[in-house]
Design a protein around this motif. Structure first.
Motif, PDB file in Angstrom:
ATOM      1  N   ALA A  56       8.320  -1.372 -13.168  1.00 51.86           N
ATOM      2  CA  ALA A  56       6.851  -1.383 -13.112  1.00 51.86           C
ATOM      3  C   ALA A  56       6.312  -2.804 -13.215  1.00 51.86           C
ATOM      4  N   PHE A  57       6.985  -3.615 -13.985  1.00 47.59           N
ATOM      5  CA  PHE A  57       6.590  -5.014 -14.123  1.00 47.59           C
ATOM      6  C   PHE A  57       6.932  -5.800 -12.859  1.00 47.59           C
ATOM      7  N   LEU A  58       8.129  -5.578 -12.338  1.00 47.48           N
ATOM      8  CA  LEU A  58       8.575  -6.305 -11.145  1.00 47.48           C
ATOM      9  C   LEU A  58       7.674  -6.014  -9.943  1.00 47.48           C
ATOM     10  N   ARG A  59       7.179  -4.783  -9.842  1.00 47.75           N
ATOM     11  CA  ARG A  59       6.318  -4.420  -8.709  1.00 47.75           C
ATOM     12  C   ARG A  59       5.037  -5.235  -8.673  1.00 47.75           C
ATOM     13  N   ARG A  60       4.632  -5.722  -9.800  1.00 47.43           N
ATOM     14  CA  ARG A  60       3.369  -6.450  -9.888  1.00 47.43           C
ATOM     15  C   ARG A  60       3.531  -7.958  -9.677  1.00 47.43           C
ATOM     16  N   CYS A  61       4.753  -8.406  -9.435  1.00 47.46           N
ATOM     17  CA  CYS A  61       5.028  -9.833  -9.326  1.00 47.46           C
ATOM     18  C   CYS A  61       5.482 -10.225  -7.922  1.00 47.46           C
ATOM     19  N   ILE A  62       5.241 -11.484  -7.589  1.00 46.60           N
ATOM     20  CA  ILE A  62       5.904 -12.114  -6.458  1.00 46.60           C
ATOM     21  C   ILE A  62       7.170 -12.753  -7.031  1.00 46.60           C
ATOM     22  N   PHE A  63       8.304 -12.539  -6.384  1.00 51.55           N
ATOM     23  CA  PHE A  63       9.578 -12.984  -6.949  1.00 51.55           C
ATOM     24  C   PHE A  63      10.174 -14.127  -6.143  1.00 51.55           C
ATOM     25  N   HIS A  64      10.731 -15.105  -6.873  1.00 48.80           N
ATOM     26  CA  HIS A  64      11.492 -16.167  -6.200  1.00 48.80           C
ATOM     27  C   HIS A  64      12.655 -16.587  -7.084  1.00 48.80           C
ATOM     28  N   TYR A  65      13.820 -16.725  -6.468  1.00 44.16           N
ATOM     29  CA  TYR A  65      15.007 -17.205  -7.175  1.00 44.16           C
ATOM     30  C   TYR A  65      15.258 -18.653  -6.768  1.00 44.16           C
ATOM     31  N   ILE A  66      15.299 -19.545  -7.751  1.00 44.97           N
ATOM     32  CA  ILE A  66      15.578 -20.955  -7.466  1.00 44.97           C
ATOM     33  C   ILE A  66      17.092 -21.140  -7.408  1.00 44.97           C
ATOM     34  N   SER A  67      17.605 -21.316  -6.207  1.00 42.79           N
ATOM     35  CA  SER A  67      19.033 -21.544  -6.036  1.00 42.79           C
ATOM     36  C   SER A  67      19.401 -22.936  -6.536  1.00 42.79           C
ATOM     37  N   PHE A  68      20.653 -23.067  -6.953  1.00 44.01           N
ATOM     38  CA  PHE A  68      21.080 -24.390  -7.410  1.00 44.01           C
ATOM     39  C   PHE A  68      21.090 -25.333  -6.213  1.00 44.01           C
ATOM     40  N   PRO A  69      20.559 -26.547  -6.379  1.00 46.52           N
ATOM     41  CA  PRO A  69      20.448 -27.468  -5.241  1.00 46.52           C
ATOM     42  C   PRO A  69      21.810 -27.902  -4.701  1.00 46.52           C
ATOM     43  N   ASP A  70      21.891 -28.014  -3.372  1.00 44.66           N
ATOM     44  CA  ASP A  70      23.096 -28.578  -2.775  1.00 44.66           C
ATOM     45  C   ASP A  70      23.033 -30.103  -2.893  1.00 44.66           C
ATOM     46  N   LYS A  71      24.020 -30.793  -2.350  1.00 39.28           N
ATOM     47  CA  LYS A  71      24.085 -32.241  -2.533  1.00 39.28           C
ATOM     48  C   LYS A  71      22.885 -32.963  -1.916  1.00 39.28           C
ATOM     49  N   ALA A  72      22.445 -32.499  -0.763  1.00 42.38           N
ATOM     50  CA  ALA A  72      21.298 -33.143  -0.109  1.00 42.38           C
ATOM     51  C   ALA A  72      20.033 -32.979  -0.946  1.00 42.38           C
ATOM     52  N   GLU A  73      19.835 -31.774  -1.475  1.00 40.34           N
ATOM     53  CA  GLU A  73      18.665 -31.521  -2.327  1.00 40.34           C
ATOM     54  C   GLU A  73      18.773 -32.283  -3.641  1.00 40.34           C
ATOM     55  N   MET A  74      19.992 -32.347  -4.190  1.00 37.86           N
ATOM     56  CA  MET A  74      20.185 -33.085  -5.435  1.00 37.86           C
ATOM     57  C   MET A  74      19.903 -34.565  -5.241  1.00 37.86           C
ATOM     58  N   ASP A  75      20.308 -35.099  -4.103  1.00 37.88           N
ATOM     59  CA  ASP A  75      20.032 -36.502  -3.800  1.00 37.88           C
ATOM     60  C   ASP A  75      18.525 -36.766  -3.816  1.00 37.88           C
ATOM     61  N   GLU A  76      17.763 -35.838  -3.249  1.00 42.29           N
ATOM     62  CA  GLU A  76      16.305 -35.984  -3.222  1.00 42.29           C
ATOM     63  C   GLU A  76      15.729 -35.932  -4.636  1.00 42.29           C
TER      64      GLU A  76
END
Length: 272
Positions: A170-190
């Motif tokens: 019931a709580f989840l239905r009321r939310c927009i959900f996003h999972y932050i994936s662990f950054p890859d090397k290119a994202e980590m460099d940034e």
């Protein structure tokens, strides 16, 4: 809602998917539920949104003992009793003894604010369900004063979870959900470039290769996080470490690894 789009901030690198999730949650006026492993910037997201839109930030840090009522208001009966015993004026005015919680404070603001409910999965299982009405209707009732506190401007609600417990449907239905994936090397460099104005490229390469090598060891129980990598890089710079020796010597490993058994595993692997 403001026409401004969220594009991260000077100190926060957000993926296109995360930026889109923030904008969708704002447009639909729904809480944004952020999950991801510790150290991936879930809490910092609310700070970045606050900075990007120049909005005040309210942070409600959740603990195992936290109740939904704590975020609404607290009636200080002890202080009222104490004041009555010593003849303080205004004891009959109950409003004096009502202290708003973080939700209550956010609701009272004239302009839109950011409300962060941090690590919601630390509380008991009923906690999210106990907030359904307040997050839906953006109001709550103070029984002692017979007063309804209603949000003058609906806050942007960010909720973080480390996925320690399953949240109610019931709580989840009321939310927009996003999972932050662990950054890859290119994202980590940034991300690194945000924290370091100038860093030796050879040092960064060897440190990053070693960091991801450690994370890829299946037996390591607590994988080092982004924030721990940034701390480690800073330590390597301050220590004047030769980049070529990082993988072999694993200097300042305690900045990355926080469990005894993980330390032993990594040290053994490094000698292979």
């Amino acid at each position: 809602m403001s026409d401004m789009k969220f594009t991260g901030s000077k100190q926060y690198v957000a993926s296109p998917e995360l930026m889109s999730a923030v904008d969708v949650a704002r447009a639909l006026e729904k809480p944004l539920l952020i999950k991801g492993e510790p150290g991936t910037g879930k809490t910092m997201l609310a700070e970045a949104i606050s900075e990007a839109f120049d909005m005040k930030l309210y942070i409600w840090n959740i603990k195992s003992t936290t109740k939904a009522q704590d975020g609404l208001y607290v009636y200080d009966t002890i202080q009222r009793l104490y004041d009555s015993q010593f003849g303080e004026e205004g004891v009959d005015d109950i409003k004096r003894y009502i202290k708003l919680g973080k939700l209550g404070e956010a609701f009272k603001e004239e302009e839109q604010v950011i409300l962060l409910i941090d690590e919601i999965d630390k509380a008991d299982l009923e906690f999210p369900n106990d907030l359904l009405w307040e997050l839906d209707k953006m109001e709550f009732y103070i029984h002692e004063t017979k007063e309804t506190i209603k949000a003058k401007t609906r806050p942007i609600v960010i909720i973080t979870s480390n996925a320690e417990k399953e949240l109610p449907d019931a709580f989840l239905r009321r939310c927009i959900f996003h999972y932050i994936s662990f950054p890859d090397k290119a994202e980590m460099d940034e991300i690194v470039r945000v924290h370091f104005n100038d860093i030796d490229e050879n040092l960064l390469k060897h440190a990053m290769d070693t960091f991801y090598w450690i994370r890829d060891i299946k037996e390591v129980r607590k994988k080092p996080s982004t924030s721990e990598f940034i701390d480690w890089l800073n330590t390597l710079v301050l220590g004047g470490i030769d980049p070529e020796t990082i993988r072999k010597n694993l200097p300042y490993l305690g900045v990355l690894i926080k469990k005894d058994e993980d330390l032993e595993i990594v040290k053994k692997r490094s000698t292979y």
